[in-house]
Design a protein around this motif. Sequence first.
Motif, PDB file in Angstrom:
ATOM      1  N   ARG A   1     -69.368 113.535  28.476  1.00  0.00           N
ATOM      2  CA  ARG A   1     -68.451 113.579  28.890  1.00  0.00           C
ATOM      3  C   ARG A   1     -67.367 112.248  27.672  1.00  0.00           C
ATOM      4  O   ARG A   1     -68.202 110.733  27.866  1.00  0.00           O
ATOM      5  CB  ARG A   1     -67.659 112.957  30.584  1.00  0.00           C
ATOM      6  N   GLY A   2     -65.849 112.593  27.689  1.00  0.00           N
ATOM      7  CA  GLY A   2     -65.663 112.056  26.474  1.00  0.00           C
ATOM      8  C   GLY A   2     -64.870 110.510  27.971  1.00  0.00           C
ATOM      9  O   GLY A   2     -64.908 111.094  28.588  1.00  0.00           O
ATOM     10  N   VAL A   3     -64.807 109.614  27.446  1.00  0.00           N
ATOM     11  CA  VAL A   3     -64.181 108.472  27.794  1.00  0.00           C
ATOM     12  C   VAL A   3     -63.054 108.338  27.318  1.00  0.00           C
ATOM     13  O   VAL A   3     -63.157 108.124  25.766  1.00  0.00           O
ATOM     14  CB  VAL A   3     -64.729 107.161  28.206  1.00  0.00           C
ATOM     15  N   VAL A   4     -61.892 108.206  27.908  1.00  0.00           N
ATOM     16  CA  VAL A   4     -60.137 108.250  27.208  1.00  0.00           C
ATOM     17  C   VAL A   4     -59.865 106.156  28.695  1.00  0.00           C
ATOM     18  O   VAL A   4     -59.826 106.469  29.588  1.00  0.00           O
ATOM     19  CB  VAL A   4     -59.864 108.766  27.016  1.00  0.00           C
ATOM     20  N   THR A   5     -59.268 105.051  27.060  1.00  0.00           N
ATOM     21  CA  THR A   5     -58.726 103.962  28.334  1.00  0.00           C
ATOM     22  C   THR A   5     -57.051 103.821  27.799  1.00  0.00           C
ATOM     23  O   THR A   5     -56.641 104.912  26.848  1.00  0.00           O
ATOM     24  CB  THR A   5     -59.190 103.617  28.437  1.00  0.00           C
ATOM     25  N   VAL A   6     -56.222 104.079  28.658  1.00  0.00           N
ATOM     26  CA  VAL A   6     -54.715 104.085  28.996  1.00  0.00           C
ATOM     27  C   VAL A   6     -54.574 102.219  28.889  1.00  0.00           C
ATOM     28  O   VAL A   6     -54.678 102.106  30.011  1.00  0.00           O
ATOM     29  CB  VAL A   6     -53.771 105.334  29.578  1.00  0.00           C
ATOM     30  N   THR A   7     -53.764 101.452  28.276  1.00  0.00           N
ATOM     31  CA  THR A   7     -53.222  99.669  28.671  1.00  0.00           C
ATOM     32  C   THR A   7     -51.761  99.897  28.132  1.00  0.00           C
ATOM     33  O   THR A   7     -51.467 100.752  27.258  1.00  0.00           O
ATOM     34  CB  THR A   7     -54.410  98.800  28.167  1.00  0.00           C
ATOM     35  N   GLY A   8     -51.683  98.463  28.518  1.00  0.00           N
ATOM     36  CA  GLY A   8     -50.069  98.616  28.382  1.00  0.00           C
ATOM     37  C   GLY A   8     -49.451  98.272  29.584  1.00  0.00           C
ATOM     38  O   GLY A   8     -49.349  98.946  30.781  1.00  0.00           O
ATOM     39  N   ASP A   9     -48.550  97.614  29.824  1.00  0.00           N
ATOM     40  CA  ASP A   9     -47.305  97.313  31.127  1.00  0.00           C
ATOM     41  C   ASP A   9     -46.726  98.885  31.284  1.00  0.00           C
ATOM     42  O   ASP A   9     -46.289  99.449  33.009  1.00  0.00           O
ATOM     43  CB  ASP A   9     -46.362  96.399  31.022  1.00  0.00           C
TER      44      ASP A   9
ATOM     45  N   VAL B   1     -56.444 102.135  32.808  1.00  0.00           N
ATOM     46  CA  VAL B   1     -56.541 103.026  33.438  1.00  0.00           C
ATOM     47  C   VAL B   1     -57.710 104.374  32.412  1.00  0.00           C
ATOM     48  O   VAL B   1     -57.400 103.456  31.252  1.00  0.00           O
ATOM     49  CB  VAL B   1     -55.491 104.490  32.878  1.00  0.00           C
ATOM     50  N   TRP B   2     -58.899 104.014  33.218  1.00  0.00           N
ATOM     51  CA  TRP B   2     -60.233 105.014  32.365  1.00  0.00           C
ATOM     52  C   TRP B   2     -59.929 106.526  33.495  1.00  0.00           C
ATOM     53  O   TRP B   2     -59.833 106.456  34.285  1.00  0.00           O
ATOM     54  CB  TRP B   2     -61.273 104.665  33.597  1.00  0.00           C
ATOM     55  N   ALA B   3     -59.923 106.474  32.122  1.00  0.00           N
ATOM     56  CA  ALA B   3     -60.394 108.263  32.722  1.00  0.00           C
ATOM     57  C   ALA B   3     -61.363 109.382  31.705  1.00  0.00           C
ATOM     58  O   ALA B   3     -61.836 108.747  31.111  1.00  0.00           O
ATOM     59  CB  ALA B   3     -59.442 109.049  31.747  1.00  0.00           C
ATOM     60  N   HIS B   4     -62.288 110.038  32.731  1.00  0.00           N
ATOM     61  CA  HIS B   4     -63.506 110.758  32.067  1.00  0.00           C
ATOM     62  C   HIS B   4     -62.922 112.070  31.652  1.00  0.00           C
ATOM     63  O   HIS B   4     -62.198 112.445  32.722  1.00  0.00           O
ATOM     64  CB  HIS B   4     -64.641 110.644  32.702  1.00  0.00           C
ATOM     65  N   VAL B   5     -63.396 112.854  30.417  1.00  0.00           N
ATOM     66  CA  VAL B   5     -62.785 114.118  30.487  1.00  0.00           C
ATOM     67  C   VAL B   5     -64.024 114.680  30.073  1.00  0.00           C
ATOM     68  O   VAL B   5     -64.766 114.446  29.541  1.00  0.00           O
ATOM     69  CB  VAL B   5     -61.868 114.510  29.341  1.00  0.00           C
TER      70      VAL B   5
ATOM     71  N   ASP C   1     -59.950 105.270  22.359  1.00  0.00           N
ATOM     72  CA  ASP C   1     -61.662 106.507  22.677  1.00  0.00           C
ATOM     73  C   ASP C   1     -62.504 105.827  23.181  1.00  0.00           C
ATOM     74  O   ASP C   1     -62.949 104.662  21.695  1.00  0.00           O
ATOM     75  CB  ASP C   1     -61.751 107.540  21.695  1.00  0.00           C
ATOM     76  N   ARG C   2     -63.187 105.883  23.911  1.00  0.00           N
ATOM     77  CA  ARG C   2     -64.074 104.380  24.301  1.00  0.00           C
ATOM     78  C   ARG C   2     -65.999 105.090  24.206  1.00  0.00           C
ATOM     79  O   ARG C   2     -66.586 104.147  25.917  1.00  0.00           O
ATOM     80  CB  ARG C   2     -64.011 103.615  25.797  1.00  0.00           C
ATOM     81  N   THR C   3     -65.712 106.375  24.232  1.00  0.00           N
ATOM     82  CA  THR C   3     -66.735 107.443  24.174  1.00  0.00           C
ATOM     83  C   THR C   3     -67.814 107.099  23.562  1.00  0.00           C
ATOM     84  O   THR C   3     -69.696 106.688  24.602  1.00  0.00           O
ATOM     85  CB  THR C   3     -66.736 108.580  24.305  1.00  0.00           C
ATOM     86  N   ASP C   4     -68.293 106.296  22.996  1.00  0.00           N
ATOM     87  CA  ASP C   4     -69.289 105.054  21.340  1.00  0.00           C
ATOM     88  C   ASP C   4     -69.717 104.290  22.679  1.00  0.00           C
ATOM     89  O   ASP C   4     -71.202 103.654  22.172  1.00  0.00           O
ATOM     90  CB  ASP C   4     -68.125 105.065  20.341  1.00  0.00           C
TER      91      ASP C   4
END
Length: 321
Positions: free
Chosen positions: A47-55, A102-106, A131-134
């Motif tokens: 599964r893909g892993v996507v993160t979002v950071t920042g205030d 924010v961590w999300a898997h897709v 993109d944190r999948t790797d």
Amino acid sequence: MKSPLLSLPGAVAAEGPDEGVAAHYGDLFREQRALADGTGLVDLSHRGVVTVTGDDRLSWLHLLLTQHVSELPVGRATEALILSPNGHIEHALYLVDDGETVWAHVEPGTREALIAYLESMKFFYQVEVADRTDDIAVVHLPAGSIAEAPEGVAVRETPYGRDLFLPRADLESYAAAHGPVAGVLAYEALRVEGHRPRLGFETDHRTIPHEVGLIGTAVHLDKGCYRGQETVARVQNLGKPPRRLVFLHLDGSDVHLPGHGTPVRLAADGAEGRQLGFITTSARHHELGPIALALIKRNVPLDAELLAGDTAAAQETVVEA
């Protein structure tokens, strides 16, 4: 991305969207029973892993997603959709915020399009999408598991289990310590039993959230505007969706399961009758036998006996007619 757990004894590789991990490890029902008992784990590292950071990460995502996330508490799991302008489901995200990220898997194969859309919507907001999948693998622990998550690992805790965002380099050692490992077929059988829809299986290019029972779980009805909200509000307030998700008990005498896309018809009309829907996911369950989810026309009677291809099927309501 091929999982290192495919080298474990008995591993049989999954195909299609789940390619890259094991379908099973030699005993599908044993694997299901282990998960149902709260033991073992499932390798979801494809599964893909996507993160979002920042205030601004939560306030920004709140504008884009169907879910209310502007005040999402740290550690609380949620799920959300991104809809088309016409209200059709385009992306499904399984989220948790750890206080900084924010961590999300897709779904496999969707992360590139998702990231492209998110990047196009950044404007002046203080956010970074990655993109944190790797380097991060998703591991599922079933409900009742006493396995501990390593320190510093983000965890989504849900009623049906915990999803760990585990460093990919630690996947083999974690599986060795907290196995046995179950394949995705066991995981999917329990998903079907739980009536949980999956993007690309229970959805197609015209699916709206009401059809598959995602109102209240992935769609919040009391939040600000987002793309596709007009369709959600119109169906909620003025009408009914054109289709509905159903759970099917399939005739156990058939050797083969009806695959994704198999036509569903009224049993009374026979195998040549008018198509009323299609099978979305089928599975062999360790207690229930062959089961499936299907998307059918809303006006099909709730007590109607159905045919999935040439397999007899009795329906249970998931989404009200």
